[in-house]
Design an enzyme around this catalytic site. Structure first.
Site, PDB file in Angstrom:
ATOM      1  N   HIS A 162      14.456  -6.751  -6.486  1.00  0.00           N
ATOM      2  CA  HIS A 162      14.881  -5.457  -7.014  1.00  0.00           C
ATOM      3  C   HIS A 162      13.821  -4.370  -6.937  1.00  0.00           C
ATOM      4  O   HIS A 162      14.174  -3.185  -6.923  1.00  0.00           O
ATOM      5  CB  HIS A 162      15.336  -5.600  -8.469  1.00  0.00           C
ATOM      6  CG  HIS A 162      16.623  -6.339  -8.601  1.00  0.00           C
ATOM      7  ND1 HIS A 162      17.270  -6.455  -9.804  1.00  0.00           N
ATOM      8  CD2 HIS A 162      17.385  -7.005  -7.698  1.00  0.00           C
ATOM      9  CE1 HIS A 162      18.381  -7.162  -9.634  1.00  0.00           C
ATOM     10  NE2 HIS A 162      18.470  -7.518  -8.366  1.00  0.00           N
TER      11      HIS A 162
ATOM     12  N   ARG B 165      21.194  -0.150  -3.880  1.00  0.00           N
ATOM     13  CA  ARG B 165      20.858   0.710  -5.018  1.00  0.00           C
ATOM     14  C   ARG B 165      19.402   0.540  -5.434  1.00  0.00           C
ATOM     15  O   ARG B 165      18.791   1.460  -5.975  1.00  0.00           O
ATOM     16  CB  ARG B 165      21.789   0.448  -6.199  1.00  0.00           C
ATOM     17  CG  ARG B 165      21.580  -0.863  -6.899  1.00  0.00           C
ATOM     18  CD  ARG B 165      22.606  -1.075  -8.027  1.00  0.00           C
ATOM     19  NE  ARG B 165      22.293  -2.194  -8.860  1.00  0.00           N
ATOM     20  CZ  ARG B 165      22.628  -3.457  -8.602  1.00  0.00           C
ATOM     21  NH1 ARG B 165      23.287  -3.750  -7.492  1.00  0.00           N
ATOM     22  NH2 ARG B 165      22.302  -4.425  -9.442  1.00  0.00           N
ATOM     23  N   HIS B 166      18.832  -0.644  -5.145  1.00  0.00           N
ATOM     24  CA  HIS B 166      17.436  -0.889  -5.498  1.00  0.00           C
ATOM     25  C   HIS B 166      16.496  -0.064  -4.622  1.00  0.00           C
ATOM     26  O   HIS B 166      15.426   0.353  -5.068  1.00  0.00           O
ATOM     27  CB  HIS B 166      17.115  -2.380  -5.397  1.00  0.00           C
ATOM     28  CG  HIS B 166      18.032  -3.222  -6.219  1.00  0.00           C
ATOM     29  ND1 HIS B 166      18.088  -3.145  -7.590  1.00  0.00           N
ATOM     30  CD2 HIS B 166      18.959  -4.143  -5.850  1.00  0.00           C
ATOM     31  CE1 HIS B 166      19.000  -3.988  -8.042  1.00  0.00           C
ATOM     32  NE2 HIS B 166      19.544  -4.596  -7.005  1.00  0.00           N
TER      33      HIS B 166
ATOM     34  N   ASP C  91     -10.748 -12.344 -10.503  1.00  0.00           N
ATOM     35  CA  ASP C  91     -12.053 -12.219 -11.123  1.00  0.00           C
ATOM     36  C   ASP C  91     -12.565 -13.631 -11.397  1.00  0.00           C
ATOM     37  O   ASP C  91     -11.978 -14.618 -10.943  1.00  0.00           O
ATOM     38  CB  ASP C  91     -11.993 -11.347 -12.386  1.00  0.00           C
ATOM     39  CG  ASP C  91     -11.208 -11.973 -13.531  1.00  0.00           C
ATOM     40  OD1 ASP C  91     -10.678 -13.097 -13.366  1.00  0.00           O
ATOM     41  OD2 ASP C  91     -11.131 -11.339 -14.598  1.00  0.00           O
ATOM     42  N   HIS C  92     -13.639 -13.729 -12.143  1.00  0.00           N
ATOM     43  CA  HIS C  92     -14.275 -15.013 -12.434  1.00  0.00           C
ATOM     44  C   HIS C  92     -13.386 -15.957 -13.236  1.00  0.00           C
ATOM     45  O   HIS C  92     -13.513 -17.165 -13.146  1.00  0.00           O
ATOM     46  CB  HIS C  92     -15.581 -14.775 -13.196  1.00  0.00           C
ATOM     47  CG  HIS C  92     -15.362 -14.002 -14.468  1.00  0.00           C
ATOM     48  ND1 HIS C  92     -15.188 -12.645 -14.470  1.00  0.00           N
ATOM     49  CD2 HIS C  92     -15.257 -14.406 -15.755  1.00  0.00           C
ATOM     50  CE1 HIS C  92     -14.996 -12.230 -15.711  1.00  0.00           C
ATOM     51  NE2 HIS C  92     -15.024 -13.283 -16.520  1.00  0.00           N
TER      52      HIS C  92
ATOM     53  N   THR D  74      -5.362 -12.709 -17.875  1.00  0.00           N
ATOM     54  CA  THR D  74      -3.970 -12.463 -18.262  1.00  0.00           C
ATOM     55  C   THR D  74      -3.111 -11.988 -17.104  1.00  0.00           C
ATOM     56  O   THR D  74      -1.887 -11.957 -17.210  1.00  0.00           O
ATOM     57  CB  THR D  74      -3.879 -11.383 -19.359  1.00  0.00           C
ATOM     58  OG1 THR D  74      -4.360 -10.151 -18.818  1.00  0.00           O
ATOM     59  CG2 THR D  74      -4.650 -11.790 -20.600  1.00  0.00           C
TER      60      THR D  74
ATOM     61  N   CYS E 246      -6.299 -13.001 -12.816  1.00  0.00           N
ATOM     62  CA  CYS E 246      -7.377 -12.793 -13.784  1.00  0.00           C
ATOM     63  C   CYS E 246      -6.957 -13.537 -15.041  1.00  0.00           C
ATOM     64  O   CYS E 246      -6.013 -14.333 -14.988  1.00  0.00           O
ATOM     65  CB  CYS E 246      -7.675 -11.303 -14.020  1.00  0.00           C
ATOM     66  SG  CYS E 246      -6.430 -10.355 -14.908  1.00  0.00           S
TER      67      CYS E 246
END
Length: 149
Positions: free
Chosen positions: A102, A136-137, A12-13, A71, A69
């Site tokens: 994982h 397993r992952h 975003d901006h 955060t 963005c």
């Protein structure tokens, strides 16, 4: 997943400068960069940008996607609404490496108001250099895929 060295970036901006710094960095590493983010600093809705990039990854047009963005959270949430996308927000290289190893993450989100450019490049490198471990992952990733509707 496609094995192409093509990667889509969007933001975003709030994260234009960081996105462009990362784009230059990964292009220097030999990736074909598809930057679909805004170039003007006017407010723009992160859900549209996250979903557009996620669709490029989900379709196989791009191997990975990098989102930015303020955060990293909002744009990641939008991307994860697209079937086939596993995107995580990371503020450190260890987490970025682990979501690849994982969780077979195909997208990474970074908060431009959370980490600086130098750390962001380290996070991106850790993500791109890691390989999914399978085993397993893989069973757990299949369980995540089964949740898609």
């Amino acid at each position: 997943m496609t094995r192409t060295r093509r990667i889509v970036l969007s933001s975003d901006h709030a994260a234009i400068d960081l996105r462009q710094t990362v784009a230059d960095h990964i292009a220097a590493r030999g990736w074909e960069v598809l930057d679909i983010g805004p170039i003007k600093p006017e407010s723009t809705p992160y859900p549209e940008h996250g979903a557009a990039a996620a669709r490029r990854v989900a379709s196989g047009d791009c191997r990975f996607g990098l989102l930015f963005c303020g955060t990293g959270q909002g744009i990641m949430m939008a991307a994860n609404k697209i079937d086939g996308i596993r995107c995580g927000v990371c503020a450190d290289p260890f987490s970025a490496r682990m979501i690849r190893m994982h969780n077979d993450a195909n997208m990474l989100s970074i908060g431009a108001r959370v980490v600086g450019a130098g750390l962001a490049l380290d996070i991106v490198d850790a993500f791109l250099d890691a390989e999914f471990e399978g085993g397993r992952h893989a069973t757990r990733v299949d369980m995540i895929r089964a949740l898609e509707v």
